[in-house]
Write a protein that holds these residues in place. Structure first.
Motif: not given
Length: 63
Positions: A1-6, A37-40, A46-51
């Motif tokens: 897992m990364l510190e900052k999201p891709l 984010e660890a939880d799938s 988050v991906i859906a809200r961002s898109a």
């Protein structure tokens, strides 16, 4: 897992609705991939809200 999201850049059409031009009106939309984010389920949310936010922003620019 990364510190900052891709972040991902997705090509999108920036042609106005109903426009029938043959040119290539292309822009780019950025979305958060939530790689920090660890939880799938939370990641998908988050991906859906961002898109969706990026799509709404793009639609507002075309008016």
């Amino acid at each position: 897992m990364l510190e900052k999201p891709l972040m991902v850049g997705c090509p999108v059409s920036i042609a106005f609705s109903g426009e029938s031009s043959a040119d290539t009106s292309i822009g780019i939309m950025f979305a958060d991939l939530a790689t920090d984010e660890a939880d799938s389920r939370a990641r998908l949310s988050v991906i859906a809200r961002s898109a969706n936010a990026a799509k709404q922003h793009q639609a507002a620019l075309q008016r």
